[in-house]
Design a protein around this motif. Structure first.
Motif, PDB file in Angstrom:
ATOM      1  N   GLU A  98       0.827  -1.212   0.000  1.00  0.00           N
ATOM      2  CA  GLU A  98       0.000   0.000   0.000  1.00  0.00           C
ATOM      3  C   GLU A  98       0.858   1.257   0.000  1.00  0.00           C
ATOM      4  N   ALA A  99       1.942   1.237   0.771  1.00  0.00           N
ATOM      5  CA  ALA A  99       2.806   2.416   0.884  1.00  0.00           C
ATOM      6  C   ALA A  99       3.414   2.782  -0.455  1.00  0.00           C
ATOM      7  N   ALA A 100       3.773   1.762  -1.247  1.00  0.00           N
ATOM      8  CA  ALA A 100       4.369   2.029  -2.554  1.00  0.00           C
ATOM      9  C   ALA A 100       3.382   2.759  -3.457  1.00  0.00           C
ATOM     10  N   ILE A 101       2.114   2.374  -3.380  1.00  0.00           N
ATOM     11  CA  ILE A 101       1.090   3.032  -4.200  1.00  0.00           C
ATOM     12  C   ILE A 101       0.896   4.478  -3.741  1.00  0.00           C
ATOM     13  N   GLU A 102       0.859   4.683  -2.427  1.00  0.00           N
ATOM     14  CA  GLU A 102       0.665   6.029  -1.902  1.00  0.00           C
ATOM     15  C   GLU A 102       1.814   6.951  -2.316  1.00  0.00           C
ATOM     16  N   LEU A 103       3.032   6.448  -2.220  1.00  0.00           N
ATOM     17  CA  LEU A 103       4.180   7.250  -2.625  1.00  0.00           C
ATOM     18  C   LEU A 103       4.090   7.597  -4.105  1.00  0.00           C
ATOM     19  N   GLY A 104       3.677   6.611  -4.917  1.00  0.00           N
ATOM     20  CA  GLY A 104       3.534   6.867  -6.348  1.00  0.00           C
ATOM     21  C   GLY A 104       2.539   7.980  -6.623  1.00  0.00           C
ATOM     22  N   GLY A 105       1.462   8.026  -5.826  1.00  0.00           N
ATOM     23  CA  GLY A 105       0.474   9.083  -5.996  1.00  0.00           C
ATOM     24  C   GLY A 105       1.031  10.449  -5.663  1.00  0.00           C
ATOM     25  N   ILE A 106       1.827  10.519  -4.606  1.00  0.00           N
ATOM     26  CA  ILE A 106       2.443  11.801  -4.207  1.00  0.00           C
ATOM     27  C   ILE A 106       3.408  12.278  -5.291  1.00  0.00           C
ATOM     28  N   ALA A 107       4.239  11.366  -5.761  1.00  0.00           N
ATOM     29  CA  ALA A 107       5.209  11.724  -6.802  1.00  0.00           C
ATOM     30  C   ALA A 107       4.505  12.133  -8.089  1.00  0.00           C
ATOM     31  N   THR A 108       3.401  11.466  -8.402  1.00  0.00           N
ATOM     32  CA  THR A 108       2.630  11.809  -9.599  1.00  0.00           C
ATOM     33  C   THR A 108       2.041  13.206  -9.480  1.00  0.00           C
ATOM     34  N   GLY A 109       1.503  13.542  -8.308  1.00  0.00           N
ATOM     35  CA  GLY A 109       0.935  14.873  -8.108  1.00  0.00           C
ATOM     36  C   GLY A 109       1.969  15.970  -8.293  1.00  0.00           C
ATOM     37  N   ILE A 110       3.138  15.776  -7.693  1.00  0.00           N
ATOM     38  CA  ILE A 110       4.208  16.775  -7.833  1.00  0.00           C
ATOM     39  C   ILE A 110       4.624  16.896  -9.294  1.00  0.00           C
ATOM     40  N   SER A 111       4.775  15.761  -9.958  1.00  0.00           N
ATOM     41  CA  SER A 111       5.202  15.761 -11.363  1.00  0.00           C
ATOM     42  C   SER A 111       4.160  16.420 -12.257  1.00  0.00           C
ATOM     43  N   GLN A 112       2.885  16.178 -11.943  1.00  0.00           N
ATOM     44  CA  GLN A 112       1.824  16.780 -12.747  1.00  0.00           C
ATOM     45  C   GLN A 112       1.840  18.300 -12.618  1.00  0.00           C
ATOM     46  N   HIS A 113       2.026  18.791 -11.398  1.00  0.00           N
ATOM     47  CA  HIS A 113       2.052  20.236 -11.193  1.00  0.00           C
ATOM     48  C   HIS A 113       3.243  20.874 -11.901  1.00  0.00           C
ATOM     49  N   ILE A 114       4.400  20.244 -11.781  1.00  0.00           N
ATOM     50  CA  ILE A 114       5.599  20.792 -12.435  1.00  0.00           C
ATOM     51  C   ILE A 114       5.451  20.736 -13.953  1.00  0.00           C
ATOM     52  N   GLY A 115       4.972  19.598 -14.449  1.00  0.00           N
ATOM     53  CA  GLY A 115       4.804  19.440 -15.893  1.00  0.00           C
ATOM     54  C   GLY A 115       3.827  20.452 -16.470  1.00  0.00           C
ATOM     55  N   SER A 116       2.743  20.719 -15.750  1.00  0.00           N
ATOM     56  CA  SER A 116       1.757  21.698 -16.207  1.00  0.00           C
ATOM     57  C   SER A 116       2.375  23.088 -16.302  1.00  0.00           C
ATOM     58  N   PHE A 117       3.119  23.469 -15.279  1.00  0.00           N
ATOM     59  CA  PHE A 117       3.771  24.781 -15.264  1.00  0.00           C
ATOM     60  C   PHE A 117       4.752  24.897 -16.430  1.00  0.00           C
ATOM     61  N   ILE A 118       5.530  23.853 -16.638  1.00  0.00           N
ATOM     62  CA  ILE A 118       6.515  23.873 -17.717  1.00  0.00           C
ATOM     63  C   ILE A 118       5.839  24.034 -19.072  1.00  0.00           C
ATOM     64  N   GLU A 119       4.714  23.355 -19.263  1.00  0.00           N
ATOM     65  CA  GLU A 119       4.013  23.451 -20.542  1.00  0.00           C
ATOM     66  C   GLU A 119       3.529  24.871 -20.809  1.00  0.00           C
ATOM     67  N   GLU A 120       3.136  25.585 -19.761  1.00  0.00           N
ATOM     68  CA  GLU A 120       2.705  26.974 -19.941  1.00  0.00           C
ATOM     69  C   GLU A 120       3.867  27.828 -20.443  1.00  0.00           C
ATOM     70  N   ILE A 121       5.047  27.575 -19.940  1.00  0.00           N
ATOM     71  CA  ILE A 121       6.213  28.315 -20.410  1.00  0.00           C
ATOM     72  C   ILE A 121       6.553  27.910 -21.849  1.00  0.00           C
ATOM     73  N   MET A 122       6.450  26.608 -22.108  1.00  0.00           N
ATOM     74  CA  MET A 122       6.787  26.108 -23.443  1.00  0.00           C
ATOM     75  C   MET A 122       5.909  26.739 -24.513  1.00  0.00           C
ATOM     76  N   GLN A 123       4.637  27.035 -24.186  1.00  0.00           N
ATOM     77  CA  GLN A 123       3.754  27.687 -25.162  1.00  0.00           C
ATOM     78  C   GLN A 123       4.332  29.021 -25.616  1.00  0.00           C
ATOM     79  N   GLN A 124       4.965  29.727 -24.697  1.00  0.00           N
ATOM     80  CA  GLN A 124       5.533  31.021 -25.025  1.00  0.00           C
ATOM     81  C   GLN A 124       6.710  30.892 -26.000  1.00  0.00           C
ATOM     82  N   TYR A 125       7.420  29.757 -25.939  1.00  0.00           N
ATOM     83  CA  TYR A 125       8.574  29.582 -26.816  1.00  0.00           C
ATOM     84  C   TYR A 125       8.175  29.435 -28.278  1.00  0.00           C
ATOM     85  N   ALA A 126       6.893  29.210 -28.535  1.00  0.00           N
ATOM     86  CA  ALA A 126       6.426  29.145 -29.920  1.00  0.00           C
ATOM     87  C   ALA A 126       6.214  30.542 -30.492  1.00  0.00           C
ATOM     88  N   GLN A 127       6.250  31.572 -29.630  1.00  0.00           N
ATOM     89  CA  GLN A 127       6.055  32.942 -30.080  1.00  0.00           C
ATOM     90  C   GLN A 127       7.403  33.587 -30.421  1.00  0.00           C
TER      91      GLN A 127
END
Length: 508
Positions: free
Chosen positions: A226-255
């Motif tokens: 169970e602990a392994a699954i919970e840790l995976g969820g935490i890591a996924t949440g952090i990665s999702q937030h960082i990835g989303s932020f990065i994509e917003e910046i990446m959109q600007q690089y097309a300009q």
């Protein structure tokens, strides 16, 4: 003279750093054996003579393992022969009431605990960088996007604080996870405990745990997967937030003229090998790739524990050190990204004034000040946008007279509208001004200055509490380690001397 002294001190420091033993399986098996011999001697399960002799055998094994290039076995069945060689078969009395299962589960949790604290420290550093950036950009007005389309003007600080809230939730989840893994399985043995009256609470204290994992079957058979699954969820949440932020910046690089981008060099960007004009945002690409890799590892942790009975070795926190370590690396990389961002407020405002992200404000003002139903005002604003885009007119160039003319034509067919345009010219200009739109927001949690001050204060308090938690948790582990090492040293009595093996003792 001073240079000589400083040089000697640096040499000593480098030597000490180079010789620092890794906190690996071997280290934690050593800590468990130290605690076992101290506790079992105090509890009368071993005689004082056995306790001292066994302690010296353990010390010898650990000193040998700490030598450069020496083997550091990480399994109970490969560690124990070293103890037998150092102190004779009788030392296996330490193994009464123990099992590879509860010992290695404890090792995994102790190591995961340290990785979690490193991740917590990295999250705190990243939050500090995020808040610093937000404080510097309370008056920076930027376009925000929904469905990939410019939607409304906003304060950059408000946007950044939204991510600060998200990472604070990630920290909440990490702290809750830490509380669950920081319970000692020692004494659970294989699955239902032992007939030996082991002091589980004292063992937990010596190893820096907050408590024991009470149900022995849960401790070693159910929770590890169970602990392994919970840790995976935490890591996924952090990665999702960082990835989303990065994509917003990446959109600007097309300009051709971004309003936010990375400062060049310093590992942030690199020049294309073929196209001289390109400054590729390398750190954004690599950080986003690592986020995706973490999500893949997290899914793997879930599938390893899926559809297997409790007690199988498929899950058991396997690979979680890699997940946590990679997540810490990504968070640190994201902190570097935040510190390398170059914001261009004038360019952001220019982008807003090139499009009609102000159009909702027109409908809002008509309803708020003149009681015109929102949908009716929305229809008028939509007509404005259609006319403006057809004639290539930006908000700054759209005149009050043109707005009144369009309104009159609409009012002639829509009896819900007053016959004459109710907005004043001042109303009209403010409704088109992104800065005024943001400043006039009136709800709690909005981007207006007063609310930004409240949210910044809230997030600084949260960061202070999270930092205090991380420091307190780390200090507790360190204090427990110091206590165990001191009590173990007191038991061995002959610290620094080589233990005499039983075969050698009998020959004297």
């Amino acid at each position: 003279m001073y240079k000589t002294i400083i040089g000697a001190l640096l040499a000593m420091l480098l030597t000490a750093t180079a010789q620092a033993a890794p906190r690996d399986n071997f280290y934690w098996l050593g800590q468990i054996n130290k605690a076992s011999v101290v506790i079992n001697t105090d509890e009368g399960l071993l005689t004082a003579e056995q306790g001292t002799r066994f302690a010296n055998g353990i010390e010898q094994v650990l000193k040998e393992g700490d030598k450069e290039g020496a083997p550091r076995p990480g399994l109970v069945i490969t560690f124990e022969p070293l103890l037998i060689n150092a102190a004779g078969p009788e030392i296996t009395m330490l193994h009464a009431g123990r099992s590879s299962q509860d010992m290695l589960t404890t090792v995994s949790l102790a190591m995961q605990r340290e990785e979690a604290l490193k991740l917590a420290a990295a999250l705190n550093e990243m939050q500090a960088a995020l808040l610093t950036l937000a404080e510097a950009n309370c008056d920076t007005i930027i376009p925000n996007y929904t469905n990939g389309v410019a939607a409304q003007p906003n304060s950059l600080a408000h946007y950044l604080l939204a991510y600060s809230c998200a990472f604070a939730r990630d920290m909440d989840r990490l702290q809750a996870y830490y509380a669950r893994i920081n319970r000692s399985p020692m004494g659970a043995t294989v699955l239902n405990g032992t007939g030996w009256p082991l002091n589980r609470d004292r063992m937990a204290s010596y190893l820096g745990f907050d408590d024991i994992a009470y149900n022995t079957y849960d401790a070693g058979q159910v929770f590890p997967g169970e602990a392994a699954i919970e840790l995976g969820g935490i890591a996924t949440g952090i990665s999702q937030h960082i990835g989303s932020f990065i994509e917003e910046i990446m959109q600007q690089y097309a300009q051709p003229r971004p309003w936010i981008l990375l400062k060049e060099g310093n590992g942030n960007t690199y020049v294309s090998s073929a196209m001289p004009q390109k400054r590729n945002p390398g750190i954004l690409n690599s950080c986003r790739t690592e986020c995706s890799t973490i999500m893949g590892l997290a899914v793997g942790a879930t599938f390893r524990t899926h559809n297997v009975p409790a007690g199988m070795a498929d899950g058991r926190l396997r690979g979680t050190d890699s997940i946590t370590g990679k997540t810490t690396k990504v968070v640190k990389q994201f902190t570097k990204i935040l510190q390398a961002l170059e914001i261009k407020p004038d360019r952001a405002l220019e982008e807003l004034n090139l499009d009609w992200t102000c159009s909702q404000e027109i409908a809002d003002v008509l309803m708020r000040k003149y009681k015109i139903p929102f949908r009716t005002g929305h229809h008028f604003a939509s007509e404005i946008v259609t006319y403006a885009r057809s004639n290539n007119i930006t908000p700054n160039a759209f005149t009050y007279a043109e707005a009144a003319s369009i309104y009159a034509k609409l009012a002639a067919t829509d009896k819900a509208l007053p016959p004459s345009f109710p907005m004043t010219e001042s109303d009209w200009r403010n409704a088109l001004d992104p800065r005024a739109i943001v400043a006039h927001r009136a709800v709690k949690g909005g981007p207006q200055r007063a609310e930004l001050a409240i949210m910044l204060e809230q997030q600084h308090k949260t960061l202070a509490a999270d930092t205090a938690w991380q420091q307190k948790a780390s200090a507790k582990v360190k204090k427990a380690e110091q206590k165990l090492n001191a009590d173990f040293t007191a038991l061995s009595k002959i610290k620094g001397q080589k233990a005499i093996s039983p075969s050698r003792e009998n020959s004297l």
